[in-house]
Design an enzyme around this catalytic site. Sequence first.
Site, PDB file in Angstrom:
ATOM      1  N   ASN A   1       0.824  -1.208   0.000  1.00  0.00           N
ATOM      2  CA  ASN A   1       0.000   0.000   0.000  1.00  0.00           C
ATOM      3  C   ASN A   1       0.858   1.259   0.000  1.00  0.00           C
ATOM      4  OD1 ASN A   1      -2.109  -1.800   0.214  1.00  0.00           O
ATOM      5  ND2 ASN A   1      -2.386  -1.506   2.417  1.00  0.00           N
TER       6      ASN A   1
ATOM      7  N   HIS B   1       5.911  -0.658  -2.687  1.00  0.00           N
ATOM      8  CA  HIS B   1       5.389   0.021  -3.869  1.00  0.00           C
ATOM      9  C   HIS B   1       5.389   1.531  -3.716  1.00  0.00           C
ATOM     10  CE1 HIS B   1       3.078  -3.832  -5.224  1.00  0.00           C
ATOM     11  NE2 HIS B   1       4.369  -3.919  -5.413  1.00  0.00           N
TER      12      HIS B   1
ATOM     13  N   LEU C   1     -10.433 -11.305   2.879  1.00  0.00           N
ATOM     14  CA  LEU C   1     -11.901 -11.400   2.809  1.00  0.00           C
ATOM     15  C   LEU C   1     -12.340 -12.680   2.113  1.00  0.00           C
ATOM     16  CD1 LEU C   1     -14.415  -9.735   3.563  1.00  0.00           C
ATOM     17  CD2 LEU C   1     -14.383  -8.781   1.253  1.00  0.00           C
TER      18      LEU C   1
END
Length: 238
Positions: free
Chosen positions: A102, A119, A212
């Site tokens: 992130n 990143h 998830l």
Amino acid sequence: MPVARGTRVVENGGIVVLTGAGISRESGLATFRDTDGIWARVRIEEVATPEAFARDPCRVQAFYNARRAQLADPALAPNAAHLALARLEREWPGEVLLVTQNVDDLHERAGSRHLLHMHGELGKARCLACGAASPWSADIEPISACPACGATGRLRPHVVWFGEMPMEMDRIDEALGRCGLFVSIGTSGSVYPAAGFVAGVRGRARTVELNLEPSEGAMLFDEAIHGPATQVVPAFVD
Ligand code: BV8
């Protein structure tokens, strides 16, 4: 050498945690590949490659300026998953490395310190003249001047585009080479080299996916706990 805290033992020593956009979803930041994700609205080739920046820098700057502006939203805050990882680092001093894909700063806001942004970071601008990466919270504009060297019109987002080398790979590879526990959180496992980390450690380290739903690499993990990060991460850490 095993690392023990009470009844919890990590063989070989060292915990590496990899996070992706899913850990920030419940703080209100979009993911990339969910149906309402960023890549559902804009094409990678238009905004997240060096070729896109060379072709239309204003379009690329506008894409990142809009995302950087979100970080200034007073309503934006780290969630229970970010806070649980900061707690993990405090409870296992010197043993936890947090590697995030992130570019937001929610891990820092939650208190994580032993953290690598492979990143890059939305909150920094990189100068094409001198190479410096400087804190940057506003829009990057054509007249923006590098805080380090003063050059104007030479700033780009300090993020890693497709086809560019991720950052801190030496430190990441070193930590992966000696970890006893690898935990992957909130990532689809679709972008390399991050998606390949689990294959490099499995068999030697305990591998856990907290997501998830099953990621593209789910079958490579020893364990998988599926659910919202704000539920499954604190439960795992505690
Ligand atoms: C490189 C920029 C080499 C910043 C990004 C090998 C095989 C195949 C391809 C390649 C390969 N090696 C290299 C490549 C090419 C490419 C690549 O992997 N392409 C993919 C598409 C196949 N990789 C690269 O180009 C990398 N560079 O390898 O360089 C090199 C060597 C020498 C010299 C020069 C170069 C660079 C990759 C970095 C690209 N930049 N972003 C920005 O704009 O943010 S990547 C982009 O995807 C994001 O940054 C993000 O970091 C990354 C991964 O996305 P995720 O974080 O996983 O997000 P996603 O939406 O996909 O998934 C979210 C997940 O969360 C889902 O699973 C969802 O279910 C879950 N979730 C949702 N809500 C919740 C939740 N989980 C828990 N709780 C919730 N509430």
